[in-house]
Write a protein that holds these residues in place. Structure first.
Motif, PDB file in Angstrom:
ATOM      1  N   LEU A 139     -32.571 -83.084 -88.033  1.00 13.40           N
ATOM      2  CA  LEU A 139     -31.437 -82.624 -86.748  1.00 13.40           C
ATOM      3  C   LEU A 139     -32.490 -82.113 -85.333  1.00 13.40           C
ATOM      4  CD1 LEU A 139     -29.482 -80.418 -89.546  1.00 13.40           C
ATOM      5  CD2 LEU A 139     -28.992 -82.051 -88.662  1.00 13.40           C
ATOM      6  N   CYS A 140     -33.169 -82.821 -84.946  1.00 12.44           N
ATOM      7  CA  CYS A 140     -33.812 -82.483 -84.180  1.00 12.44           C
ATOM      8  C   CYS A 140     -32.743 -81.631 -82.272  1.00 12.44           C
ATOM      9  CB  CYS A 140     -35.069 -83.459 -83.213  1.00 12.44           C
ATOM     10  SG  CYS A 140     -35.650 -83.352 -82.414  1.00 12.44           S
ATOM     11  N   THR A 141     -32.023 -82.486 -82.477  1.00  9.46           N
ATOM     12  CA  THR A 141     -30.787 -82.054 -81.481  1.00  9.46           C
ATOM     13  C   THR A 141     -30.320 -80.787 -81.801  1.00  9.46           C
ATOM     14  OG1 THR A 141     -30.412 -84.074 -80.695  1.00  9.46           O
ATOM     15  CG2 THR A 141     -28.743 -83.339 -80.395  1.00  9.46           C
ATOM     16  N   ALA A 142     -30.204 -80.646 -83.270  1.00  8.59           N
ATOM     17  CA  ALA A 142     -29.461 -78.800 -83.420  1.00  8.59           C
ATOM     18  C   ALA A 142     -30.793 -78.326 -83.204  1.00  8.59           C
ATOM     19  CB  ALA A 142     -29.244 -78.946 -84.606  1.00  8.59           C
ATOM     20  N   GLU A 143     -32.056 -78.703 -83.541  1.00  7.72           N
ATOM     21  CA  GLU A 143     -33.141 -77.459 -83.098  1.00  7.72           C
ATOM     22  C   GLU A 143     -33.954 -77.451 -81.902  1.00  7.72           C
ATOM     23  OE1 GLU A 143     -35.103 -75.742 -85.407  1.00  7.72           O
ATOM     24  OE2 GLU A 143     -33.367 -76.198 -86.539  1.00  7.72           O
ATOM     25  N   ALA A 144     -33.636 -78.490 -81.603  1.00  7.15           N
ATOM     26  CA  ALA A 144     -33.835 -78.364 -79.703  1.00  7.15           C
ATOM     27  C   ALA A 144     -32.958 -77.242 -78.949  1.00  7.15           C
ATOM     28  CB  ALA A 144     -33.594 -79.794 -78.846  1.00  7.15           C
ATOM     29  N   ILE A 145     -31.728 -77.788 -79.498  1.00  6.61           N
ATOM     30  CA  ILE A 145     -30.124 -76.944 -78.990  1.00  6.61           C
ATOM     31  C   ILE A 145     -30.879 -75.329 -78.783  1.00  6.61           C
ATOM     32  CG2 ILE A 145     -27.890 -75.441 -78.836  1.00  6.61           C
ATOM     33  CD1 ILE A 145     -27.414 -78.785 -79.275  1.00  6.61           C
ATOM     34  N   ALA A 146     -31.431 -74.852 -80.752  1.00  7.93           N
ATOM     35  CA  ALA A 146     -31.849 -73.053 -81.076  1.00  7.93           C
ATOM     36  C   ALA A 146     -32.883 -72.921 -80.223  1.00  7.93           C
ATOM     37  CB  ALA A 146     -31.891 -73.746 -82.649  1.00  7.93           C
ATOM     38  N   ALA A 147     -33.769 -73.796 -79.764  1.00  4.75           N
ATOM     39  CA  ALA A 147     -34.940 -73.767 -78.716  1.00  4.75           C
ATOM     40  C   ALA A 147     -34.923 -73.015 -77.950  1.00  4.75           C
ATOM     41  CB  ALA A 147     -36.313 -75.083 -79.728  1.00  4.75           C
ATOM     42  N   VAL A 148     -33.674 -74.058 -77.247  1.00  4.59           N
ATOM     43  CA  VAL A 148     -33.930 -73.472 -75.788  1.00  4.59           C
ATOM     44  C   VAL A 148     -32.782 -72.186 -76.412  1.00  4.59           C
ATOM     45  CG1 VAL A 148     -31.650 -73.573 -73.783  1.00  4.59           C
ATOM     46  CG2 VAL A 148     -32.873 -76.263 -75.180  1.00  4.59           C
ATOM     47  N   TYR A 149     -31.986 -71.897 -77.329  1.00  3.14           N
ATOM     48  CA  TYR A 149     -31.534 -70.169 -77.065  1.00  3.14           C
ATOM     49  C   TYR A 149     -32.707 -69.456 -77.408  1.00  3.14           C
ATOM     50  CZ  TYR A 149     -26.740 -71.894 -75.642  1.00  3.14           C
ATOM     51  OH  TYR A 149     -25.045 -71.918 -74.918  1.00  3.14           O
ATOM     52  N   LEU A 171     -28.489 -64.028 -66.927  1.00  6.15           N
ATOM     53  CA  LEU A 171     -29.705 -64.403 -66.478  1.00  6.15           C
ATOM     54  C   LEU A 171     -29.447 -65.979 -67.291  1.00  6.15           C
ATOM     55  CD1 LEU A 171     -31.954 -61.780 -68.689  1.00  6.15           C
ATOM     56  CD2 LEU A 171     -32.240 -62.471 -66.726  1.00  6.15           C
ATOM     57  N   SER A 172     -30.774 -66.961 -66.482  1.00  4.54           N
ATOM     58  CA  SER A 172     -30.538 -68.025 -67.005  1.00  4.54           C
ATOM     59  C   SER A 172     -31.746 -69.244 -67.517  1.00  4.54           C
ATOM     60  CB  SER A 172     -29.470 -69.180 -66.037  1.00  4.54           C
ATOM     61  OG  SER A 172     -30.403 -69.109 -64.561  1.00  4.54           O
ATOM     62  N   LEU A 173     -31.653 -70.085 -67.898  1.00  6.10           N
ATOM     63  CA  LEU A 173     -33.080 -70.636 -67.828  1.00  6.10           C
ATOM     64  C   LEU A 173     -33.642 -72.026 -66.645  1.00  6.10           C
ATOM     65  CD1 LEU A 173     -33.167 -71.088 -71.660  1.00  6.10           C
ATOM     66  CD2 LEU A 173     -33.773 -69.300 -70.530  1.00  6.10           C
ATOM     67  N   SER A 174     -34.300 -71.720 -66.803  1.00  4.41           N
ATOM     68  CA  SER A 174     -34.580 -73.486 -65.127  1.00  4.41           C
ATOM     69  C   SER A 174     -34.679 -74.678 -66.072  1.00  4.41           C
ATOM     70  CB  SER A 174     -36.068 -72.563 -64.191  1.00  4.41           C
ATOM     71  OG  SER A 174     -37.256 -72.863 -65.324  1.00  4.41           O
ATOM     72  N   PRO A 175     -34.491 -76.009 -65.448  1.00 10.43           N
ATOM     73  CA  PRO A 175     -34.169 -77.064 -65.990  1.00 10.43           C
ATOM     74  C   PRO A 175     -35.786 -77.390 -66.721  1.00 10.43           C
ATOM     75  CG  PRO A 175     -33.731 -77.261 -64.043  1.00 10.43           C
ATOM     76  CD  PRO A 175     -33.891 -75.647 -63.746  1.00 10.43           C
ATOM     77  N   THR A 176     -36.984 -76.438 -66.053  1.00 13.52           N
ATOM     78  CA  THR A 176     -38.260 -76.884 -66.484  1.00 13.52           C
ATOM     79  C   THR A 176     -38.193 -75.861 -68.490  1.00 13.52           C
ATOM     80  OG1 THR A 176     -39.426 -77.001 -64.443  1.00 13.52           O
ATOM     81  CG2 THR A 176     -40.481 -76.285 -66.234  1.00 13.52           C
ATOM     82  N   GLU A 177     -37.622 -74.359 -67.929  1.00 11.11           N
ATOM     83  CA  GLU A 177     -38.029 -73.915 -69.394  1.00 11.11           C
ATOM     84  C   GLU A 177     -36.893 -74.201 -70.492  1.00 11.11           C
ATOM     85  OE1 GLU A 177     -37.825 -69.429 -67.967  1.00 11.11           O
ATOM     86  OE2 GLU A 177     -36.492 -70.360 -67.905  1.00 11.11           O
ATOM     87  N   LYS A 178     -35.574 -75.390 -69.867  1.00 12.50           N
ATOM     88  CA  LYS A 178     -35.051 -75.826 -70.737  1.00 12.50           C
ATOM     89  C   LYS A 178     -35.661 -76.879 -71.497  1.00 12.50           C
ATOM     90  CE  LYS A 178     -30.698 -75.029 -69.346  1.00 12.50           C
ATOM     91  NZ  LYS A 178     -29.458 -75.195 -68.399  1.00 12.50           N
ATOM     92  N   LEU A 179     -36.111 -78.191 -71.022  1.00  7.91           N
ATOM     93  CA  LEU A 179     -37.261 -78.970 -71.131  1.00  7.91           C
ATOM     94  C   LEU A 179     -38.124 -78.812 -71.751  1.00  7.91           C
ATOM     95  CD1 LEU A 179     -37.397 -81.509 -68.235  1.00  7.91           C
ATOM     96  CD2 LEU A 179     -36.355 -81.933 -70.210  1.00  7.91           C
ATOM     97  N   LEU A 180     -38.631 -77.868 -71.371  1.00 10.01           N
ATOM     98  CA  LEU A 180     -40.349 -76.952 -72.437  1.00 10.01           C
ATOM     99  C   LEU A 180     -39.488 -77.611 -74.313  1.00 10.01           C
ATOM    100  CD1 LEU A 180     -42.306 -75.535 -70.406  1.00 10.01           C
ATOM    101  CD2 LEU A 180     -43.108 -77.364 -70.951  1.00 10.01           C
ATOM    102  N   SER A 181     -38.531 -76.467 -74.109  1.00  6.66           N
ATOM    103  CA  SER A 181     -37.931 -76.284 -75.438  1.00  6.66           C
ATOM    104  C   SER A 181     -37.877 -77.100 -76.031  1.00  6.66           C
ATOM    105  CB  SER A 181     -36.981 -75.510 -75.432  1.00  6.66           C
ATOM    106  OG  SER A 181     -37.134 -73.792 -74.550  1.00  6.66           O
TER     107      SER A 181
END
Length: 285
Positions: free
Chosen positions: A230-240, A259-269
């Protein structure tokens, strides 16, 4: 939605600043397209509640939306978007229950919300976030109870983080998602919150710790090997989780705006989650 209650099949809200964009790139093409359709369905339902239309018009639009969904679930879709949505439902053999849950939750947002107890918020979160989560699990190919529990608890985590981030915006719309009992516990008046209020930090920490509890419950539902699928679900969890950390570190900024995350923060997550899933897949339970 346009006045006839139809969605433009070419209109994709994923082109905007959504936290799901990068995680969905991890999916094979057919599942990604299915998730995009599911996202657009949720987005269209939310848009009915969130736009500036008068309440009677919102109710009329949602009634039409529900009618279109009912037709779709019986294989008789007429609306252009719902015809595409019907094909996706048939392709992945989606259950009707989670889709109906989504609409039930959105219906609550048509008028001001004032939850008194956490049980009310929990029920709402299971509808507007748990519903999409269960449907997503079915798109990923899982319909068993452990995966449903994972999806429901992950949905509650995401929803509590969302309403923490969107507190100021939601209050302006008359949506008091945080329960009255929590404001009383921390001696806070939701209408008189200042940046120097010392109780606000504790209140935010309490809400976010509650959110984290549900993420932990989600992950207890499955083995590492199951989570690795479930890599996509875990990636969504990581962003959050990254957003959770940011909110916890800067609680007063919530009162100033979102508050929001930058694209870089999302990509790293997403990258971190992808690596974890790869390692879990190689390991033995």
């Amino acid at each position: 939605m346009n006045p006839r209650g139809s969605l433009n099949p070419q209109n994709s809200p994923l082109q905007g600043k959504t936290s799901f964009y990068y995680p969905l790139l991890l999916l094979p093409e057919d599942q990604r397209e299915g998730m995009e359709m599911l996202y657009r369905f949720c987005w269209a339902a939310d848009d009915i509640a969130d736009n500036s239309d008068p309440l009677p018009l919102k109710r009329k639009k949602l009634a039409l939306f529900k009618k279109n969904l009912a037709l779709t679930l019986t294989g008789k879709a007429q609306d252009p978007f719902f015809k595409l949505f019907q094909k996706m439902i048939q392709q992945f053999k989606l259950s009707a229950e989670p889709l109906r849950l989504i609409v039930t939750g959105v219906e609550k947002d048509l008028k001001p919300i004032r939850f008194k107890k956490f049980a009310e918020l929990h029920r709402y979160a299971l509808q507007v976030a748990g519903g999409p989560g269960i449907a997503a699990m079915e798109i990923f190919g899982f319909k068993d109870k452990p995966h449903r529990n994972y999806a429901k608890n992950l949905g509650v985590f995401l929803q509590i983080v969302n309403i923490t981030r969107d507190f100021k915006e939601d209050m302006a719309l008359g949506r008091h998602y945080f329960p009255e009992e929590d404001f009383k516990r921390f001696h806070l008046n939701p209408h008189q919150l200042g940046e120097k209020n010392s109780h606000w930090n504790s209140f935010v920490k309490f809400q976010l710790n509650r959110a984290m509890f549900y993420l932990q419950q989600a992950r207890k539902s499955l083995t590492r090997q199951q989570q690795s699928q479930l890599c996509t679900a875990e990636a969504i969890a990581a962003v959050y989780v990254r957003l959770y950390q940011k909110l916890k570190a800067h609680p007063h900024q919530i009162l100033e705006g979102k508050l929001s995350l930058s694209p870089t923060e999302k990509l790293l997550s997403v990258a971190g989650a992808s690596i974890r899933c790869f390692l879990w897949k190689q390991a033995k339970d």
